[in-house]
Design a protein around this motif. Structure first.
Motif, PDB file in Angstrom:
ATOM      1  N   LYS A   1       0.830  -1.210   0.000  1.00 29.45           N
ATOM      2  CA  LYS A   1       0.000   0.000   0.000  1.00 29.45           C
ATOM      3  C   LYS A   1       0.865   1.260   0.000  1.00 29.45           C
ATOM      4  CE  LYS A   1      -4.132  -1.781   2.394  1.00 29.45           C
ATOM      5  NZ  LYS A   1      -4.964  -1.650   3.616  1.00 29.45           N
TER       6      LYS A   1
ATOM      7  N   GLU B   1       3.920   1.496  -1.054  1.00 30.93           N
ATOM      8  CA  GLU B   1       4.604   1.584  -2.346  1.00 30.93           C
ATOM      9  C   GLU B   1       3.690   2.212  -3.404  1.00 30.93           C
ATOM     10  OE1 GLU B   1       6.571  -1.290  -5.802  1.00 30.93           O
ATOM     11  OE2 GLU B   1       5.525  -2.183  -4.081  1.00 30.93           O
ATOM     12  N   LYS B   2       2.441   1.765  -3.461  1.00 34.12           N
ATOM     13  CA  LYS B   2       1.509   2.307  -4.455  1.00 34.12           C
ATOM     14  C   LYS B   2       1.278   3.801  -4.234  1.00 34.12           C
ATOM     15  CE  LYS B   2      -3.068   1.742  -6.519  1.00 34.12           C
ATOM     16  NZ  LYS B   2      -3.225   3.196  -6.636  1.00 34.12           N
TER      17      LYS B   2
ATOM     18  N   THR C   1       4.383   5.716  -5.198  1.00 35.33           N
ATOM     19  CA  THR C   1       4.542   5.703  -6.659  1.00 35.33           C
ATOM     20  C   THR C   1       3.608   6.711  -7.305  1.00 35.33           C
ATOM     21  OG1 THR C   1       5.162   3.363  -6.604  1.00 35.33           O
ATOM     22  CG2 THR C   1       4.466   4.250  -8.721  1.00 35.33           C
ATOM     23  N   ASP C   2       2.367   6.784  -6.820  1.00 38.14           N
ATOM     24  CA  ASP C   2       1.405   7.758  -7.349  1.00 38.14           C
ATOM     25  C   ASP C   2       1.905   9.188  -7.157  1.00 38.14           C
ATOM     26  OD1 ASP C   2      -0.268   5.739  -8.100  1.00 38.14           O
ATOM     27  OD2 ASP C   2      -1.616   5.918  -6.368  1.00 38.14           O
TER      28      ASP C   2
END
Length: 486
Positions: free
Chosen positions: A107, A109-110, A113-114
């Motif tokens: 979570k 990481e996502k 990344t966003d």
């Protein structure tokens, strides 16, 4: 520090102080309120210099703590969420709760990344790698590859940051110390030095930095005609994508403004207005979060485009509407005010122009520091031409002499080499107005002023040259200005 606080932060600071005061007889809240009302000298007189300095130091420390906490809560929410997820995941990994830990890391990481938050991603991948031996962990080679790609993205972002800082510093030195510099060469050499190509991947922040460098180059050389706006294609690709977030919004708005400004300085008014329209759409996003902050620059540039397109009434109306809201400080309104002075002057509304110029009572150094050298000089040029029109010739002589004393060294550089010939012609005209109709004066103007093409010449310099030409040809100033610009 106090002027940096928002209205809600100002209201919250006194309760914040009360909650942290261990004694009831402390006067830090009194001093804070005194600063708000510009009455701090009264407290200084009451308690003496030493006690005042101690009290002021404590108040300053509290202000810094409060601003840090407030900024952390309001501006860094997304980063805080990621950091909390990372800390929780690490604690779970220490206690061997691997499955849940890796789920939380995914979570984080996502989210990171966003946001394209490469430094936080670095910490996340570091944690993944440390525990990648476990059978519930993602595949090692996948993690390693992601880490390597992130490192490349992080370095690319930081290299752009370095180039931006180098060029910005060089520009500041060139502008204020009159040091000769070739910014285009400096930009190219640093791109090469740090291994950056124009085709590199961009975020809104890095795109803003590159666009800003292009704008600086145009401003420094007074030749926006040659500025490469390759980044217009890049912003088209970014809009509506995963990077088009609330966090990136201020950079998104600013890069659209820079592009609009470059097209204005290129005299491509329709394209400039097109990007201003796109800028306004972004200003309305997220409950108009940046509307108040960005409205003065948006309105000023839109008005300039309209004015030089022959729509001076619409331009004046928009500036007046902005100024009359009374929501902005003098510093925020310096550009709108000077643009309004220019429009009044071009329309022959001399008393109205004089009233606005009378508001500018700070020193030249203050204006240079708060808005820049170009604004300061343009204001002085307009003031000189205005008082020629008003017939205040003694005042004009003193203003020109003052200008030459303060900025004579600047006028000897290539960037400002048009000023001395222009001022010489201006002096010839106002001492002997009849000379403007002679062939000899026309020849002086032809040989003394810039030989650049219309496309290459700076739009504001054209405005000043138009005043002189209107005298030579006995034409309306505004009509002559629009004719020369277009």
């Amino acid at each position: 520090l106090i002027p940096l606080l928002s209205q809600s932060e100002l209201k919250g600071f006194v309760p914040y102080l009360h909650a942290r005061n261990k004694r009831h007889d402390t006067r830090n809240t009194d001093l804070f309120k005194a600063f708000l009302n510009k009455k701090e000298e009264k407290i200084k007189h009451e308690i003496g210099d030493n006690a005042y300095n101690v009290l002021k130091k404590r108040l300053t420390d509290r202000l810094l703590d409060y601003m840090a906490e407030s900024t952390f809560e309001s501006d860094a929410n997304e980063e805080v969420v990621i950091m909390k997820q990372l800390l929780i995941a690490r604690k779970l990994l220490v206690h061997k709760k691997y499955k849940l830990a890796f789920k939380i890391l995914a979570k984080a990481e996502k989210h990171a990344t966003d946001l394209q938050h490469f430094s936080l991603l670095n910490e996340i991948y570091h944690t993944y790698i440390e525990y990648s031996y476990h059978d519930t962990a993602p595949e090692q080679e996948v993690i390693f590859k992601k880490f390597e790609v992130n490192q490349q993205n992080f370095m690319a972002q930081e290299k752009l940051n370095m180039v931006y800082s180098v060029v910005k510093k060089a520009f500041n030195e060139a502008e204020y110390k009159s040091e000769p510099i070739n910014l285009e060469e400096l930009l190219e050499s640093n791109f090469e030095k740090y291994g950056i190509s124009k085709q590199s991947g961009y975020t809104y922040k890095t795109l803003f930095q590159i666009a800003n460098i292009a704008d600086i180059t145009g401003a420094y050389t007074k030749n926006y005609h040659s500025v490469d706006v390759f980044f217009t294609d890049i912003i088209d690709d970014l809009e509506g994508g995963v990077n088009d977030t609330e966090k990136a919004l201020t950079y998104h708005i600013d890069v659209l403004y820079i592009i609009a400004n470059i097209f204005f300085r290129k005299k491509e008014f329709n394209k400039s207005i097109e990007y201003l329209d796109r800028m306004f759409v972004q200003m309305k996003r997220y409950d108009e979060r940046f509307m108040k902050e960005k409205l003065p620059v948006y309105t000023t540039l839109l008005s300039l485009n309209l004015n030089f397109s022959g729509k001076h009434e619409a331009a004046a109306e928009k500036l007046d509407e902005l100024i009359q809201t009374k929501k902005y400080t003098l510093v925020e309104l310096l550009n709108p005010y000077l643009s309004r002075v220019m429009i009044h002057f071009q329309q022959g509304e001399l008393s109205e122009a004089s009233k606005i110029l009378a508001r500018f009572h700070h020193s030249d150094q203050w204006y240079e520091k708060n808005i820049g050298l170009e604004w300061t000089l343009n204001r002085k040029y307009v003031e000189i031409l205005l008082h020629i029109e008003l017939g205040n010739y003694d005042f004009v002589d003193s203003r020109i002499n003052s200008l030459l004393r303060k900025y004579g060294e600047h006028f000897k550089t290539n960037l400002y080499n048009h000023v001395l010939p222009f001022l010489k012609l201006v002096k010839k005209y106002y001492h002997h107005p009849e000379i403007a109709k002679t062939a000899a004066f026309r020849e002086l103007v032809k040989t003394g002023l810039s030989e650049k093409s219309r496309e290459e010449e700076d739009i504001f310099l054209i405005s000043f040259f138009a005043w002189l030409k209107s005298k030579m040809e006995q034409k309306d100033l505004y009509a002559m200005t629009v004719e020369m610009v277009n």
